[in-house]
Design an enzyme around this catalytic site. Sequence first.
Site, PDB file in Angstrom:
ATOM      1  N   CYS A   1      66.474  60.243  90.578  1.00  0.00           N
ATOM      2  CA  CYS A   1      65.525  61.343  90.311  1.00  0.00           C
ATOM      3  C   CYS A   1      66.206  62.693  90.469  1.00  0.00           C
ATOM      4  CB  CYS A   1      64.332  61.262  91.261  1.00  0.00           C
ATOM      5  SG  CYS A   1      63.422  59.717  91.145  1.00  0.00           S
TER       6      CYS A   1
HETATM    7  C1  BEZ Z   1      66.107  56.893  92.448  1.00  0.00           C
HETATM    8  O1  BEZ Z   1      65.586  57.871  91.915  1.00  0.00           O
HETATM    9  O2  BEZ Z   1      67.295  56.871  92.699  1.00  0.00           O
HETATM   10  C2  BEZ Z   1      65.289  55.670  92.743  1.00  0.00           C
HETATM   11  C3  BEZ Z   1      63.959  55.798  93.057  1.00  0.00           C
HETATM   12  C4  BEZ Z   1      63.241  54.660  93.366  1.00  0.00           C
HETATM   13  C5  BEZ Z   1      63.852  53.423  93.314  1.00  0.00           C
HETATM   14  C6  BEZ Z   1      65.179  53.309  92.953  1.00  0.00           C
HETATM   15  C7  BEZ Z   1      65.917  54.449  92.670  1.00  0.00           C
END
Ligand code: BEZ
Length: 212
Positions: free
Chosen positions: A45
């Site tokens: 994210c």
């Molecule tokens: C991420 O944004 O890295 C992420 C968020 C939730 C689960 C897995 C990865």
Amino acid sequence: MSIRLGDIAPDFTQESTEGTIHFHQWIGNSWAVLFSHPKDFTPVCTTELGYVAKIKPEFEKRNAKVIALSVDPVDSHKKWFADIDETQNTHMNFPVLGDADRKVADLYGMIHPNANDTLTVRSVFIIDPNKKVRTMITYPASTGRNFDEILRVIDSLQLTDHFKVATPANWKDGGDCVIVPALQDETELKQRFPKGWKVLRPYLRMTPQPNK
Ligand code: BEZ
């Protein structure tokens, strides 16, 4: 009720990092991209929001606004922004909705309980100035989105709204287009496509992009 293409995007009022957003009013006469991400302070994210901040001028060129969402509160988003700015070498420049009460996530079906019953998946809604939902794309949490693809889809929607063409596989702005099969009148074809067209099959006619 699930949202389908052509539906009016559900309106809402929700807090964001840029104050209260009345969604339809905020969209105004622009296109809008509403996208959810699973959680603040997560790696994928962080890269997604940083990338969108960097290419915001590309959305603006297309008269499109961007707005993100996760089911974390606004305070948390604001603290996270410092990390995004520093690690992605950018400056967060678009609103992120604080949706801790899941009001918007539920309205847009962004929580897929069999994937994760508390976090939003990576949903993308492209909404036109008439507030109609024109595209929906859903990615899993483990896969960061290709935001260049989202720009490409906006290009296709804006082109095909104005010319009687559709865009073929892997089309990019400037590439050849297909003439919509319903258009058969020879006089109209010549008037709309003065650069000509190639008939590969009666239903498959290629023409240079009409507005280039
Ligand atoms: C991420 O944004 O890295 C992420 C968020 C939730 C689960 C897995 C990865």
